[in-house]
Design a protein around this motif. Structure first.
Motif, PDB file in Angstrom:
ATOM      1  N   THR A   1      39.188  42.327 -12.003  1.00 13.29           N
ATOM      2  CA  THR A   1      38.511  41.222 -12.687  1.00 13.29           C
ATOM      3  C   THR A   1      37.512  40.548 -11.763  1.00 13.29           C
ATOM      4  OG1 THR A   1      40.420  40.854 -14.111  1.00 13.29           O
ATOM      5  CG2 THR A   1      38.889  39.010 -13.846  1.00 13.29           C
TER       6      THR A   1
ATOM      7  N   ASP B   1      33.468  40.222 -12.264  1.00 10.92           N
ATOM      8  CA  ASP B   1      32.734  38.955 -12.148  1.00 10.92           C
ATOM      9  C   ASP B   1      31.535  39.124 -11.219  1.00 10.92           C
ATOM     10  OD1 ASP B   1      34.173  37.183 -13.806  1.00 10.92           O
ATOM     11  OD2 ASP B   1      35.608  36.705 -12.208  1.00 10.92           O
TER      12      ASP B   1
ATOM     13  N   LEU C   1      41.133  46.076 -19.470  1.00 12.74           N
ATOM     14  CA  LEU C   1      40.427  45.153 -18.579  1.00 12.74           C
ATOM     15  C   LEU C   1      39.017  44.912 -19.084  1.00 12.74           C
ATOM     16  CD1 LEU C   1      40.010  43.524 -15.945  1.00 12.74           C
ATOM     17  CD2 LEU C   1      39.409  45.700 -14.853  1.00 12.74           C
TER      18      LEU C   1
ATOM     19  N   PHE D   1      37.237  41.470 -20.672  1.00 13.90           N
ATOM     20  CA  PHE D   1      36.053  40.945 -20.003  1.00 13.90           C
ATOM     21  C   PHE D   1      34.835  40.872 -20.922  1.00 13.90           C
ATOM     22  CE2 PHE D   1      35.543  39.571 -15.777  1.00 13.90           C
ATOM     23  CZ  PHE D   1      34.171  39.517 -15.551  1.00 13.90           C
TER      24      PHE D   1
END
Length: 148
Positions: A92, A96, A126, A130
């Motif tokens: 994650t 980002d 994931l 996101f």
């Protein structure tokens, strides 16, 4: 906190030591292959980046500015979280950092694109969390896009 840095003589050896967890080897190419791809496509803007937490290289990404269906996108060609650093939110954090990297790119792309092996359910979850979406298939892989 994880940040991205270009692969340099100072972090090159650490990047080469990265590897996926057992059972994930077929989901992502090796760092060696990714570095070769980045070198081969450097004039087109390919960038090999180390994901660094503190002083430790914990992952790797290969980014490539390109077009998809007539719009500018940042292609996330490869994302690897080292086997010893999985399960701690590093994926994650790397995503980002990839989004921020794409936003800083000139000219700025409209979206981030990636492809994923359909059997890689963990990665797909994931990416969906996101904000990546898409069902289109390309060369046997699922295409997923996220607006910037």
């Amino acid at each position: 906190m994880v940040h991205l840095e270009p692969i340099t003589p100072q972090n090159y050896e650490a990047a080469l030591q990265l590897s996926p967890a057992p059972g994930q080897e077929t989901f992502v190419a090796t760092v060696e292959r990714s570095l070769a791809d980045a070198y081969a496509h450097r004039e087109e803007g390919a960038r090999a980046l180390a994901a660094i937490e503190g002083e430790t290289v914990v992952g790797f990404v290969l980014l490539f500015p390109t077009e998809h269906r007539g719009e500018r996108v940042m292609l996330l060609v490869r994302l690897l979280v080292d086997r010893d650093h999985q399960g701690r939110g590093i994926g994650t954090a790397i995503l980002d950092a990839v989004i921020e990297e794409a936003r800083r790119h000139e000219p700025q792309p409209a979206r981030v694109k990636l492809t994923v092996v359909p059997e890689n359910a963990r990665a797909i979850r994931l990416y969906e969390r996101f904000g990546f979406a898409g069902e289109e298939m390309e060369d046997g892989e699922r295409v997923m896009l996220r607006n910037l």
